[in-house]
Design a protein around this motif. Structure first.
Motif, short mmCIF file in Angstrom:
data_model
loop_
_atom_site.label_atom_id
_atom_site.label_comp_id
_atom_site.label_asym_id
_atom_site.label_seq_id
_atom_site.Cartn_x
_atom_site.Cartn_y
_atom_site.Cartn_z
N ASP A 88 12.99 12.04 0.08
CA ASP A 88 12.43 10.79 -1.12
C ASP A 88 12.80 11.38 -2.09
OD1 ASP A 88 10.18 9.54 0.84
OD2 ASP A 88 9.34 11.61 0.71
N VAL A 128 0.90 -1.14 0.14
CA VAL A 128 -0.02 0.04 0.11
C VAL A 128 0.86 1.32 -0.01
CG1 VAL A 128 -1.82 1.23 1.36
CG2 VAL A 128 -1.65 -1.40 1.36
N GLY A 129 0.79 1.88 -0.93
CA GLY A 129 1.77 3.07 -1.20
C GLY A 129 3.35 2.81 -1.47
N ASP A 130 3.96 3.92 -1.64
CA ASP A 130 5.49 3.95 -2.11
C ASP A 130 6.30 3.71 -1.07
OD1 ASP A 130 4.77 4.77 -4.76
OD2 ASP A 130 4.74 6.77 -4.07
N ARG A 131 5.86 3.84 0.23
CA ARG A 131 6.79 3.60 1.34
C ARG A 131 6.07 3.61 2.65
NH1 ARG A 131 11.20 7.82 1.53
NH2 ARG A 131 12.01 6.51 3.23
#
Lengths: 468, 165
Positions: free
Chosen positions: A217, A122-125
């Motif tokens: 990021d 779920v999501g990039d991080r």
């Protein structure tokens, strides 16, 4: 064999260009395997067919032969410092979860539920103890073990959980904070893969005793250019700065020693260094510059474990660029965002992610010595962004010309005539660059950056992967 | 009543600014900014919607500029070697949903939505985001003193950001 006659449409008149393989069929397009086969001859002559920058079949073969078989960079350890931290990364079209498991070990799992193939991340991080598939609710722990199957007694009694854990990358190794994976279990160790190039990489990653850390990021942006353009440019295209980045010089955002014309006696090119290469610009002997880091950090650097020769090189350094085959590039440089402000130095890792023929997603991480002050880190990131990022005063212009290469690479006429590009600089009779016999570091090293062996190194590695 | 007037004035500023940028009058745009302008575009990541951590980074940026670095960018784009800006891009800024958050005679805080159509050569892109702007009244007119652009992208759709949002 297909038509490879680069000499016909240039006025170079170079004899060697006309002697490579002869055409059996002038109308046959250079495609896929044929392109690769032809390159075994042409690359020895410093010639690269333009179609490899935008070709469906080459792209497909690259994903199989290069990206499944070499060590590919995924993340920096400082991006996932705590147990359960994860980032989502990709290799070609495959998505992976890079996660720090319950024991603190970094693992790489294919982001695919083993039941029906839905994605888990779920999501990039983020941070998690468990990856739960939204489709039917299978759950996996961060080690990749299948830990939960809803209605198991009624529905999946005979399922052996230990056979249906996540597909984990067979090899995951780190080098001084850089996390790589290889999807081929048979590959040599990461240390051996980096090989002699570690001597140069250590100068960046081992510069400060505490190591380097990523700020925030990574930048990510879509570029209508082939991933190889990023790799070949950063491998050491020292020739382009005076033309492509002339605007930077004009308004005083960079010094001539950093971005001016090549050919200073302080510039060197390191080629064929375990398949990787780097370009180095230095100040005069005796200078203590360290890319432009502030003096208070110089004291810190003197405590690192670099050898005398590595430290001497670091002290004089103005710019290093380099490419670790296939698609991880680096730049260590000082710069500013305002001609009136002093320069600040930073280290950047950039990755050119293949996203289709002639298409890539560029990633860029800013790194700084851990020991630097908070204020310096912020300043370094601002300067990094102003120079190398989607908005970067340098990088804005790079992608534009790379897009042109990809555009030309899809041309039927370019393919029909077997259009080749010139990577001959530094070959016999071409430039004044001479191989150094007294250089202190590894690789085949030249005393000038007006040579393109650094880029031929990249294509030699490319070809080696593509023909095996 | 005062708020209504301020909102009208700020809207007019934003529409004029869009025209100035679309018409590529970048030096004129710099004059619409205060000397202490802070211009920020944070990077964004996709996160679990229930995460306590913001999707917008407080450490990393697509742009983090002051008047000096913005002036340097404009100077660079003004040279004849700014290849990212040549041939001339075709841009159109749609500034909508202007919301006055706070206002006084001296300053105003405003949110608005931005849709930028950006086309160069044969490529065409849309950039979408929300602006959080602060304005200050200087010599009777408004100037932009702070802008944060919250992008609706985790991967920028454009090959570069050779423009101002």
């Amino acid at each position: 064999m297909s038509n490879v006659k680069p000499g016909n449409y240039t006025d170079s008149g170079s004899e060697r260009s006309t002697t490579i393989s002869h055409a059996e069929n002038n109308t046959q397009q250079l495609k896929g395997e044929v392109l690769i086969t032809s390159m075994q001859d042409s690359l020895k002559l410093g010639l690269v067919p333009i179609n490899i920058y935008n070709d469906e079949e080459i792209y497909r073969l690259e994903l199989e032969r290069i990206f499944l078989r070499n060590w590919i960079f995924l993340a920096h350890e400082s991006e996932i410092p705590n147990v359960g931290d994860y980032v989502q990364r990709s290799i070609g079209q495959d998505s992976f979860i890079v996660v720090r498991d319950s024991q603190g070990k970094i693992r790489v799992h294919l982001d695919v539920c083993r039941h029906r193939g839905a994605r888990l991340c779920v999501g990039d991080r983020g941070n998690t103890e468990v990856f739960r598939c939204p489709y039917h609710g299978w759950t996996y722990d961060t080690d990749g073990n299948l830990t939960g199957v809803p209605n198991r007694t009624q529905a999946y009694q005979g399922l052996k959980l230990d056979e249906w854990g996540l597909v984990s990358a067979p090899r995951v190794e780190s080098y001084r904070g850089l996390v790589f994976t290889c999807l081929d279990p048979e590959i040599m160790s990461l240390e051996d893969y980096l090989g002699d190039f570690r001597w140069y990489l250590d100068i960046h990653l081992g510069l400060s005793p505490e190591g380097m850390e990523v700020i925030g990021d990574p930048h990510r942006w879509n570029v209508n250019a082939d991933w190889k353009s990023g790799s070949d440019n950063f491998a050491g295209d020292s020739y382009h700065t005076q033309s492509l980045h002339r605007s930077i010089l004009e308004i005083g955002l960079a010094s001539k020693s950093a971005a001016g014309s090549g050919g200073s006696p302080n510039d060197i090119h390191v080629t064929e260094c375990s398949g990787h290469s780097t370009s180095i610009r230095r100040n005069d002997p005796g200078s203590v510059f360290y890319w432009g880091y502030p003096e208070e950090l110089h004291m810190t650097f003197s405590k690192s474990d670099l050898s005398f020769e590595q430290r001497e090189l670091a002290e004089r350094s103005v710019v290093h660029t380099g490419t670790i085959f296939p698609n991880l590039s680096l730049i260590h440089i000082g710069g500013t965002d305002d001609p009136a402000k002093p320069i600040a130095a930073w280290f950047s890792l950039r990755q050119w992610q293949p996203r289709g023929p002639g298409k890539m997603e560029a990633w860029s991480w800013t790194l700084v010595p851990k020991e630097a002050s908070k204020e310096y880190k912020q300043r370094a990131h601002r300067v990094a962004v102003a120079n190398f990022s989607p908005s970067g005063n340098f990088e804005q212009d790079d992608v534009v010309v790379w897009a042109g290469v990809a555009r030309a690479g899809r041309g039927a006429y370019a393919s029909h005539i077997g259009l080749h590009l010139n990577f001959q600089m530094g070959m016999e009779g071409m430039s004044q660059a001479r191989q150094m016999t007294d250089w202190v570091g590894p690789g085949v090293v030249y005393d000038s950056n007006l040579e393109e062996g650094v880029q031929r190194t990249f294509f030699n590695s490319w070809l080696k992967s593509m023909v095996r | 009543m005062i708020d209504r007037q301020i909102k009208d004035e700020i809207e007019e500023f934003l529409f004029t600014e869009a025209e100035v940028l679309d018409d590529r009058k970048l030096k004129a745009w710099l004059l619409m900014l205060t000397d202490d302008i802070e211009y920020v575009i944070p990077t964004r990541v996709s996160r679990d919607r229930d995460s306590d951590i913001s999707q917008f980074s407080e450490e990393s940026y697509h742009m983090f500029d002051d008047i000096h670095s913005l002036t340097a960018r404009v100077a660079r784009l003004g040279t004849e070697f700014a290849w990212s800006d040549n041939p001339a891009p075709r841009t159109r800024r749609y500034v909508t949903n202007v919301r006055l958050i706070q206002a006084s005679e001296k300053g105003a805080s405003v949110k608005s939505n931005l849709l930028l159509y950006w086309s160069i050569d044969e490529s065409q892109h849309l950039i979408s985001g929300e602006r959080h702007d602060n304005f200050r009244r200087e010599n009777g007119g408004w100037k932009l003193s702070k802008r944060t652009v919250l992008l609706d992208h985790v991967v920028l759709p454009t090959p570069n950001l050779a423009t101002f949002l």
